[in-house]
Each structure stands twice: as structure tokens, then as C-alpha cells.
Design an enzyme around this catalytic site. Structure first.
Site, PDB file in Angstrom:
ATOM      1  N   LYS A  59       0.749  -1.647  -0.461  1.00  0.00           N
ATOM      2  CA  LYS A  59      -0.046  -0.205  -0.037  1.00  0.00           C
ATOM      3  C   LYS A  59       1.062   0.994   0.113  1.00  0.00           C
ATOM      4  O   LYS A  59       0.295   1.770  -0.599  1.00  0.00           O
ATOM      5  CB  LYS A  59      -0.527   0.016   1.243  1.00  0.00           C
ATOM      6  CG  LYS A  59      -0.310  -0.018   2.569  1.00  0.00           C
ATOM      7  CD  LYS A  59      -1.375  -0.039   4.016  1.00  0.00           C
ATOM      8  CE  LYS A  59      -1.461  -0.650   3.620  1.00  0.00           C
ATOM      9  NZ  LYS A  59      -0.641  -2.529   4.805  1.00  0.00           N
ATOM     10  N   HIS A 187       1.054  -2.830  14.970  1.00  0.00           N
ATOM     11  CA  HIS A 187       1.513  -2.506  14.271  1.00  0.00           C
ATOM     12  C   HIS A 187       1.462  -1.316  15.198  1.00  0.00           C
ATOM     13  O   HIS A 187       0.799  -0.410  15.492  1.00  0.00           O
ATOM     14  CB  HIS A 187       0.796  -1.798  12.943  1.00  0.00           C
ATOM     15  CG  HIS A 187       1.365  -0.613  11.905  1.00  0.00           C
ATOM     16  ND1 HIS A 187       2.072  -0.094  12.330  1.00  0.00           N
ATOM     17  CD2 HIS A 187       1.602  -1.040  10.736  1.00  0.00           C
ATOM     18  CE1 HIS A 187       2.605   0.758  11.428  1.00  0.00           C
ATOM     19  NE2 HIS A 187       2.558  -0.174  10.153  1.00  0.00           N
ATOM     20  N   GLU A 263       6.581  -6.368   8.769  1.00  0.00           N
ATOM     21  CA  GLU A 263       6.191  -5.328   7.725  1.00  0.00           C
ATOM     22  C   GLU A 263       5.751  -3.762   7.096  1.00  0.00           C
ATOM     23  O   GLU A 263       5.015  -3.091   7.230  1.00  0.00           O
ATOM     24  CB  GLU A 263       4.196  -5.048   7.715  1.00  0.00           C
ATOM     25  CG  GLU A 263       3.875  -6.486   7.637  1.00  0.00           C
ATOM     26  CD  GLU A 263       2.347  -6.111   8.971  1.00  0.00           C
ATOM     27  OE1 GLU A 263       1.344  -5.512   8.692  1.00  0.00           O
ATOM     28  OE2 GLU A 263       1.848  -7.842   9.151  1.00  0.00           O
TER      29      GLU A 263
HETATM   30  C1  LIG Z   1      -1.034  -3.403   8.624  1.00  0.00           C
HETATM   31  C2  LIG Z   1      -0.414  -2.993   7.817  1.00  0.00           C
HETATM   32  N1  LIG Z   1       1.232  -3.168   7.444  1.00  0.00           N
HETATM   33  C3  LIG Z   1       2.176  -2.559   7.229  1.00  0.00           C
HETATM   34  C4  LIG Z   1       2.027  -1.202   7.506  1.00  0.00           C
HETATM   35  C5  LIG Z   1       3.261  -0.247   6.564  1.00  0.00           C
HETATM   36  O1  LIG Z   1       3.645   0.401   7.758  1.00  0.00           O
HETATM   37  P1  LIG Z   1       4.558   1.555   7.540  1.00  0.00           P
HETATM   38  O2  LIG Z   1       4.953   2.043   6.344  1.00  0.00           O
HETATM   39  O3  LIG Z   1       4.463   2.226   8.855  1.00  0.00           O
HETATM   40  O4  LIG Z   1       6.220   0.862   7.298  1.00  0.00           O
HETATM   41  C6  LIG Z   1       0.652  -0.847   7.242  1.00  0.00           C
HETATM   42  C7  LIG Z   1       0.454   1.244   6.900  1.00  0.00           C
HETATM   43  O5  LIG Z   1      -0.528   1.320   6.998  1.00  0.00           O
HETATM   44  C8  LIG Z   1      -0.926  -0.963   7.830  1.00  0.00           C
HETATM   45  O6  LIG Z   1      -1.648  -0.701   7.712  1.00  0.00           O
END
Ligand SMILES: Cc1ncc(COP(=O)(O)O)c(C=O)c1O
Length: 386
Positions: A59, A187, A263
Site C-alpha cells: 500500500k 502495528h 511489514e
Molecule cells: C497492516 C499494515 N502493515 C504495514 C503497514 C506499513 O507501515 P509503515 O509504512 O509504517 O511501515 C501498514 C500501514 O498502514 C499497515 O496498515
């Protein structure tokens, strides 16, 4: 209100020549992707968290070139929708290296992911658990726990995650239903600059996993520590190995056969994308110099609205600095990138550079006012790919 973000006036090395060259050849607005930065960040995070399997959170920047870079490096993927699954499928990324982490899914989405080869799914409540009864022989679930993070710029536990106290009841229900919950996830919140949030969450999750493992033969041995690893928006430098040192120590105390996942999104891609915009018009309003650019908060700078990010800027003028405003191209007054910053006099055609613009920027932009998206340039091939 004065804008406190870092603004660099001038250029080191050949930066200015490179940006001018790219703007001349490809036009603006432009997003320039440098895959070597993703490689560096992926390798640095892998070294900072040895033994942790990294699943890139698609994402953050769902761009084919990024996915191909991560795939080449042997990384896995974290998807949160059928669209993200389809994107990986189209790029022939191996489904077994993908986890689905959205805690709430349509049945259709579960089936698409299963067909693709995903076997790890995240849930955070018993309604979601029950959706997996028909697929119980094919999946291992990870239960997401909420740890509120008021200190993070984006608190991702406000909307998802069960309380720690609810874990044993949900796992017990899963055991009754014959659905395997293989571990816990959390998270800490995105752009989290305090690694102790990870440490506390690891310790709390591992204590519950040990307790449940002592009570049941359905062992839990997966701990997914999520994302949250920060980008360098304040330009002070992120030393990821140093940042992760307390996390490494916390993970070293876990049983060696546990499977530890992460993640990361933002940390892997933020620094890999640079925005190049041009000044298309100027004005003096209430004593401030206003510059109207060809990209703004409805476009590549959308992360300033949705992600609460504040991107470091760079311009190349000379001379005195004046109180200035940088505005985007749409008709809306919210479309202001920087409200009150000190800039040299700029002219139509001058460039404004946005740094650290890979995460949650192109991913959330709109086409308001029927303005075109900034084109995405792959620096390695010098090809516009969108
Ligand atoms: C479920 C989940 N995993 C991983 C991420 C990625 O997080 P980051 O960009 O802080 O590493 C997000 C970000 O919205 C998330 O919602």
C-alpha cells in the site's frame, strides 16, 4: 503559521543539473524513482533485523518497479486488498511469499488471495475468524493486537486490533472451530520514532503466546512486528541499525524457532522517490510571495493530508530569502504545500523539489480538477512508466 520543515536552498554535487535535465526531457510534474535506494534500505533493514522476514507493505507505493525490486531482493509482500493481490499476480510474484494483513475482508477477497497462494491472513475478532471456517485446512491466522500509539504520526491501532486481554478468548474460540491461529501481530503506528513501542509490544505479545502455548497443543510460533520504521522527513538521518538495536535485543529473547515477520512500507520506499514540480505562476499576496506549482496536495503531495507527512523541500534560487507560500495547481484553498517558508525569489519555470516522497504519496493522489498525475520515471532505465 511558519512551516518548520527542512528547506534546502541550492545544490550539492550535480543535483540541480540532474533535476533540470530530467524536467527538460520528461516535463513536470514528475516523480523520480531510484531503485538503488529501495535496495539500500531493504538491505539495511534486513541487516538491522537479522532473522526477521520482511514483507513489503504494498500500500505504501503500489508501483510495479518497486515490487520488482523487492521481489529481486527476495523480499515478501504484505497485501491488504484484492487489488493489491491482483497487482502481484499480474507481476508473477510468488503467492507463497505474500501475507494478507487487512483484519476485515470480503469472502471474495479471501478466495482471491487463496487462489493466488496466500496462506497467512490477519484477523482481529471472532466475526472475522468465522469467515475462515470453510478454508481452515488451508490457512494459518495471525491475530492482530492493538497497542495505541499516540506518539506515532499515524496511530494504526485506533481502527484495528483486539485488546491483549481478548486474545485468549479469540484463540480458544479458534481452537473450538478448528481454525489455526499461529501467532500474533501488531502495528506500532506509522512513522514511529521510538523503538521502545516495538519492544513493549514484542514483550507483551510474547508473554501471551508463551502462556497460550503452555495451555494448548495448538502452538503459536509466529510474531509479526508490523511496520512503523521511520523515514527521514526531518533530514537528521535515520540510522536504522541503531534504531532497531532495542528491537533486536527484544527479539533475541524469543524462542529461536519462532517465525518473526515485519511489514515495512514507509522506510523502504520514502527516500526512493523525489518529486520535481515547476513554478507555473506567482503573485504577491498580503506581503508573502505566492508560487503556484504544477503538483500539490491533491496530487503527489496528498500525503500531507492523508498521511500527515511534511516533505523536505529544495529550490535553487539565489539571494535574499522572503516569506513564501507554495500552492498546488487546483482551485481549492486547501491545496497549499507550504504555508509560510523562507525562499529566494523564484520565477516561472523554476523547479521545486520534494524529497522523501515515496510513501503514501502517489498511492493516495487524486485527479481533482482533471489534472494529470505526475509521471513516474524509473531512473534506472530513464523511462516514464506511467
Ligand atoms: C497492516 C499494515 N502493515 C504495514 C503497514 C506499513 O507501515 P509503515 O509504512 O509504517 O511501515 C501498514 C500501514 O498502514 C499497515 O496498515
Amino acid at each position: 503559521m511558519a512551516d518548520e520543515r527542512p528547506v534546502k536552498v541550492g545544490s550539492t554535487d550535480n543535483e540541480e543539473a540532474l533535476y533540470r535535465d530530467l524536467a527538460r526531457e520528461f516535463g513536470t510534474p514528475l516523480l523520480v524513482y531510484d531503485q538503488t535506494v529501495v535496495e539500500q534500505h531493504y538491505n539495511a533493514l534486513s541487516e538491522a533485523l537479522p532473522g526477521v522476514r520482511l514483507f513489503y507493505a504494498v500500500k505504501a507505493l503500489p508501483q510495479a518497479q518497486v515490487i520488482q525490486t523487492i521481489d529481486r531482493l527476495g523480499g515478501g509482500f504484505d497485501v491488504a486488498s484484492g487489488g493489491e493481490t491482483d497487482l502481484l499476480l499480474g507481476l508473477k510474484v510468488f503467492g507463497r511469499r505474500t501475507i494478507h494483513t487487512h483484519p476485515v475482508k470480503k469472502d471474495e477477497e479471501i478466495r482471491t488471495a487463496l487462489r493466488y497462494g496466500v496462506t497467512t491472513f490477519v484477523i482481529d475478532n471472532t466475526y472475522e475468524l468465522e469467515k475462515f471456517i470453510p478454508y481452515r485446512s488451508r490457512v494459518g491466522l495471525v491475530l492482530r493486537v492493538s497497542f495505541r500509539s499516540p506518539g506515532a504520526i499515524v496511530d494504526l491501532s485506533r481502527k484495528f486490533g483486539c485488546n491483549l486481554a481478548e486474545v485468549s478468548a479469540i484463540v480458544r474460540r479458534a481452537n473450538e472451530l478448528g481454525v489455526h491461529v499461529k501467532g500474533l501481530s501488531f502495528h506500532v503506528g506509522s512513522q514511529c520514532t521510538d523503538a521502545n513501542k516495538h519492544v513493549e509490544s514484542i514483550e507483551k505479545c510474547s508473554a501471551v503466546m508463551h502462556q497460550l502455548n503452555a495451555e494448548s497443543s495448538n502452538l503459536m510460533n509466529v510474531l509479526d512486528i508490523g511496520g512503523g520504521f521511520p523515514a527521514d522527513y526531518d533530514r537528521k538521518g535515520v540510522r536504522i541499525s541503531e534504531f532497531c538495536a532495542p528491537i533486536r535485543r527484544a527479539l533475541a529473547g524469543l524462542p529461536p524457532d519462532w517465525d518473526i515477520l515485519a511489514e515495512p512500507g514507509r522506510y523502504l520506499v520514502a527516500a526512493a522517490v523525489t518529486s520535481i514540480t515547476s513554478v507555473v505562476g506567482r503573485s504577491v499576496r498580503d506581503g508573502l510571495n505566492w508560487y503556484y506549482l504544477d503538483d500539490g496536495v491533491y496530487g503527489s503531495y496528498s500525503g500531507q493530508i492523508y498521511d500527515h507527512a511534511c516533505y523536505p523541500l529544495q529550490v535553487f534560487g539565489e539571494g535574499d530569502l522572503y516569506r513564501s507560500v507554495l500552492a498546488g495547481p487546483t482551485c481549492d484553498s486547501i491545496d497549499i504545500i507550504a504555508e509560510d517558508i523562507m525562499l529566494p525569489a523564484l520565477h516561472t519555470g523554476d523547479l521545486v523539489i520534494g524529497h522523501e516522497m515515496g510513501a503514501y504519496t502517489a498511492a493516495t493522489r487524486t485527479r481533482f480538477n482533471s489534472l494529470p498525475d505526475a509521471r513516474f520515471l524509473d531512473l534506472a532505465t530513464r523511462k516514464v512508466v506511467d
